[in-house]
Scaffold this motif. Structure first.
Motif, PDB file in Angstrom:
ATOM      1  N   PHE A 207       0.816  -1.205   0.000  1.00  0.00           N
ATOM      2  CA  PHE A 207       0.000   0.000   0.000  1.00  0.00           C
ATOM      3  C   PHE A 207       0.857   1.264   0.000  1.00  0.00           C
ATOM      4  CE2 PHE A 207      -4.342   1.526   1.839  1.00  0.00           C
ATOM      5  CZ  PHE A 207      -4.503   2.326   0.726  1.00  0.00           C
ATOM      6  N   GLY A 223      -6.749   1.197  -3.925  1.00  0.00           N
ATOM      7  CA  GLY A 223      -8.001   0.929  -3.241  1.00  0.00           C
ATOM      8  C   GLY A 223      -8.526  -0.454  -3.588  1.00  0.00           C
ATOM      9  N   GLN A 226      -6.630  -3.133  -1.633  1.00  0.00           N
ATOM     10  CA  GLN A 226      -6.969  -3.238  -0.215  1.00  0.00           C
ATOM     11  C   GLN A 226      -8.358  -3.846  -0.038  1.00  0.00           C
ATOM     12  OE1 GLN A 226      -4.115  -2.650   1.171  1.00  0.00           O
ATOM     13  NE2 GLN A 226      -3.543  -1.754  -0.784  1.00  0.00           N
ATOM     14  N   GLN A 227      -9.299  -3.468  -0.923  1.00  0.00           N
ATOM     15  CA  GLN A 227     -10.638  -4.053  -0.839  1.00  0.00           C
ATOM     16  C   GLN A 227     -10.579  -5.557  -1.075  1.00  0.00           C
ATOM     17  OE1 GLN A 227     -13.100  -1.756  -3.576  1.00  0.00           O
ATOM     18  NE2 GLN A 227     -12.247   0.105  -2.712  1.00  0.00           N
ATOM     19  N   LYS A 229      -7.973  -7.445  -0.398  1.00  0.00           N
ATOM     20  CA  LYS A 229      -7.379  -8.062   0.795  1.00  0.00           C
ATOM     21  C   LYS A 229      -8.449  -8.302   1.849  1.00  0.00           C
ATOM     22  CE  LYS A 229      -2.716  -6.089   0.636  1.00  0.00           C
ATOM     23  NZ  LYS A 229      -1.871  -5.045   1.251  1.00  0.00           N
ATOM     24  N   LEU A 230      -9.297  -7.300   2.035  1.00  0.00           N
ATOM     25  CA  LEU A 230     -10.361  -7.391   3.026  1.00  0.00           C
ATOM     26  C   LEU A 230     -11.302  -8.553   2.685  1.00  0.00           C
ATOM     27  CD1 LEU A 230     -11.069  -5.682   5.525  1.00  0.00           C
ATOM     28  CD2 LEU A 230     -12.741  -4.491   4.130  1.00  0.00           C
TER      29      LEU A 230
ATOM     30  N   PHE B  33       6.041   7.007   2.574  1.00  0.00           N
ATOM     31  CA  PHE B  33       5.650   5.604   2.736  1.00  0.00           C
ATOM     32  C   PHE B  33       6.606   4.891   3.693  1.00  0.00           C
ATOM     33  CE2 PHE B  33       7.127   1.432   1.222  1.00  0.00           C
ATOM     34  CZ  PHE B  33       6.041   0.656   1.578  1.00  0.00           C
ATOM     35  N   ARG B  36       6.071   5.929   7.188  1.00  0.00           N
ATOM     36  CA  ARG B  36       4.835   5.334   7.674  1.00  0.00           C
ATOM     37  C   ARG B  36       5.094   3.894   8.125  1.00  0.00           C
ATOM     38  NH1 ARG B  36       0.685   3.944   3.171  1.00  0.00           N
ATOM     39  NH2 ARG B  36       1.495   1.874   3.479  1.00  0.00           N
ATOM     40  N   LYS B 100     -10.172   3.830   1.656  1.00  0.00           N
ATOM     41  CA  LYS B 100      -9.724   3.162   0.431  1.00  0.00           C
ATOM     42  C   LYS B 100      -9.969   1.663   0.504  1.00  0.00           C
ATOM     43  CE  LYS B 100      -6.587   6.108  -1.897  1.00  0.00           C
ATOM     44  NZ  LYS B 100      -7.618   6.571  -2.826  1.00  0.00           N
ATOM     45  N   ALA B 101      -9.738   1.103   1.719  1.00  0.00           N
ATOM     46  CA  ALA B 101      -9.887  -0.339   1.868  1.00  0.00           C
ATOM     47  C   ALA B 101     -11.355  -0.739   1.985  1.00  0.00           C
ATOM     48  CB  ALA B 101      -9.110  -0.826   3.089  1.00  0.00           C
ATOM     49  N   MET B 102     -12.185   0.190   2.446  1.00  0.00           N
ATOM     50  CA  MET B 102     -13.592  -0.133   2.610  1.00  0.00           C
ATOM     51  C   MET B 102     -14.439   0.783   1.747  1.00  0.00           C
ATOM     52  SD  MET B 102     -14.159  -0.984   6.548  1.00  0.00           S
ATOM     53  CE  MET B 102     -12.818  -0.473   7.561  1.00  0.00           C
ATOM     54  N   ARG B 110     -21.548   5.195  -3.368  1.00  0.00           N
ATOM     55  CA  ARG B 110     -20.388   5.088  -2.494  1.00  0.00           C
ATOM     56  C   ARG B 110     -20.241   6.365  -1.680  1.00  0.00           C
ATOM     57  NH1 ARG B 110     -14.175   3.307  -3.913  1.00  0.00           N
ATOM     58  NH2 ARG B 110     -13.405   3.817  -1.845  1.00  0.00           N
TER      59      ARG B 110
ATOM     60  N   TRP C  11      -2.521 -10.805   7.859  1.00  0.00           N
ATOM     61  CA  TRP C  11      -2.980  -9.471   7.488  1.00  0.00           C
ATOM     62  C   TRP C  11      -4.073  -8.993   8.436  1.00  0.00           C
ATOM     63  CZ3 TRP C  11      -7.421  -7.020   5.362  1.00  0.00           C
ATOM     64  CH2 TRP C  11      -7.178  -5.729   4.892  1.00  0.00           C
TER      65      TRP C  11
END
Lengths: 247, 139, 117
Positions: A207, A223, A226-227, A229-230, B33, B36, B100-102, B110, C11
């Protein structure tokens, strides 16, 4: 004489040199010109031996991705005036082998793209005569963003993970896998997951997020990954807790 | 992912550039990055301090006082100051990246990223205030 | 699934740790690392601290914080070493160091919280 701007172009002629070199050209500084126009000017009027890929000149075909002053760009959408007074350095896309001058070798990307089956997979596969698959605007909206990808490989050039480990499937391929996963007409989610749940699939991504930053089409591959991965994690726990349930 | 075919892998005339070890220093976003990711070191660092605190707590009042005096060591204070900045950076980047992940959807649309990230900050504030309250409450 | 990898599990721990660390560590590190040692705020004394930590809920939260945060570190630091230093060939050693460290720390946290008077 009208104003000019210096373009430093990376040249690599494998039959005569072992390392790429830079060659400077003076081109007319035209405010309406993009970097690709300058390259075409050089090719047509100054040095016909310069090699580079291009086609549509309007950000649709994805052929003209190059490194402009260190950043991966579509050269058809990158204006000379942005870099005035220059010089502008044009190099091939990073993270790919260079065949000649600004032309990179993309077989690796093509194979990866194919490995995630970026097309609608159906279990039943009805005949065309049975009619089309219907989709509502809401269903279209779910994946539309990811479908804007033009395979220009700019995200691969920006991705340090791909640069460090060429086995990594990479941003665009995963975003396109997600594009079909989210498509209400598709039934191939599981097949794609088998490819992408491997270490070199989604799990290689740390990421960094640069793929999304550089994408000329706002696809947001970071994005998508990551989605993914979830979703993969949820599925892992589900199959762990309820091994009898069919994914 | 299976390795590419021999055709694309061992071509002698293609030019390949190796990624330099210092690739992350080439660009501000790459450096950000890396910082982080390095924040995780200070996350672990804090856990070690917490473990030492629990250890001292278990051994009695004298040991705990000793632990508190040890925390006043200037070198440790500086290290904790740097660590605090890093965990703060971790928290902010983490909260900002959750949208971003959700891909949260409401009524088929959205939600904008800001709306997904905002609750994180609200909870963060509430949890921090609760901890301060629990520790500072008199009597 | 054809390839059962343990990556989703690791993860999940990484993500859980990221959340726990983001919510809890900034304020705790600020108080115990800066505000208390520098005298900006008066720290709670031994009795009160022990009383707070003895509560089963506090013990559970602190255990989860240690456990998840350490695995968060292990996961992130593993990749930082791979990418930042390009030492992928040392994989087994890196994995042992990171996850071994996380397991050790988690066991220590469990022991300390369990044996608290």
């Amino acid at each position: 004489m009208a104003e000019t701007i210096t373009i430093e172009v990376a040249r690599y002629r494998p039959e005569q040199e072992a390392e790429p070199t830079l060659q400077s050209y003076e081109v007319p500084f035209n405010k309406d010109w993009v970097v690709l126009d300058a390259l075409n000017y050089i090719k047509d009027h100054v040095d016909g031996s310069l090699s580079f890929r291009w086609s549509c000149r309007m950000g649709v075909c994805g052929s003209c991705g190059m490194t402009v002053n260190g950043e991966p760009k579509l050269t058809c959408a990158t204006f000379l005036s942005h870099y005035h007074p220059g010089p502008i350095r044009v190099e091939p896309l990073r993270n790919f082998p260079v065949v000649r001058d600004l032309v990179i070798e993309m077989t690796d990307f093509m194979e990866k793209l194919q490995s995630v089956k970026p097309w609608i997979v159906r279990e039943d596969d009805p005949a065309p005569a049975e009619g089309e698959f219907l989709q509502t605007p809401e269903q279209l909206d779910k994946y539309k963003q990811f479908s804007m990808c033009i395979n220009c490989m700019i995200c691969y050039a920006a991705c340090p993970v791909y640069g460090l480990d060429p086995q990594f499937v990479g941003p665009a391929a995963i975003a396109l896998a997600q594009r079909y996963n989210l498509d209400s007409r598709d039934q191939g989610k599981q097949e794609r997951m088998d490819v992408l749940s491997q270490h070199e699939g989604i799990w290689g991504c740390t990421f960094v997020g640069e793929c999304t930053e550089v994408c000329p089409k706002n696809v947001d591959p970071a994005g998508a990954i990551q989605q993914y991965k979830l979703a993969a994690t949820q599925e892992w726990f589900k199959s762990f807790l309820m091994p009898w349930s069919k994914p | 992912m299976k390795p590419s075919t021999a055709y694309s892998q061992y071509h002698p005339k293609w030019h390949r550039t190796r990624v330099s070890t210092l690739w992350w220093s080439r660009k501000w976003s790459y450096l950000k990055f890396m910082l982080r990711e390095l924040s995780s070191v200070f996350v672990a660092f804090y856990v070690v301090i917490l473990l030492l605190q629990l250890h001292a707590l278990g051994r009695g009042p004298e040991a705990y006082l000793e632990f508190q005096l040890w925390l006043q060591n200037p070198l440790l204070v500086v290290l904790n100051g740097i660590g605090f900045l890093f965990v703060l950076f971790h928290a902010v980047t983490w909260f900002n990246l959750t949208p971003k992940a959700m891909a949260v959807r409401l009524r088929g649309r959205r939600l904008p990223n800001v709306l997904v990230a905002a609750p994180n900050y609200a909870v963060w504030l509430a949890v921090s205030a609760l901890i301060v309250f629990l520790l500072m409450r008199q009597g | 699934m054809a390839n059962r990898s343990n990556e989703p599990f690791l993860w999940a721990l990484f993500s859980g740790g990221g959340v726990a660390a983001a919510f809890l560590i900034p304020v705790l590190l600020f108080l115990y690392g800066l505000a208390f040692p520098l005298g900006w705020l008066q720290p709670p004394d031994y009795e009160r601290t022990l009383g707070l930590v003895q509560h089963p809920l506090t013990r559970l939260v602190l255990f989860l914080l240690c456990f998840l945060s350490l695995f968060h570190w292990a996961h992130r630091f593993r990749f930082t070493l791979y990418d930042g230093l390009q030492i992928k060939h040392l994989n087994p050693a890196i994995n042992l160091f990171c996850y071994g460290g996380a397991v050790t720390g988690t066991l220590a946290a469990a022991y300390l919280l369990w044996t608290l008077p």
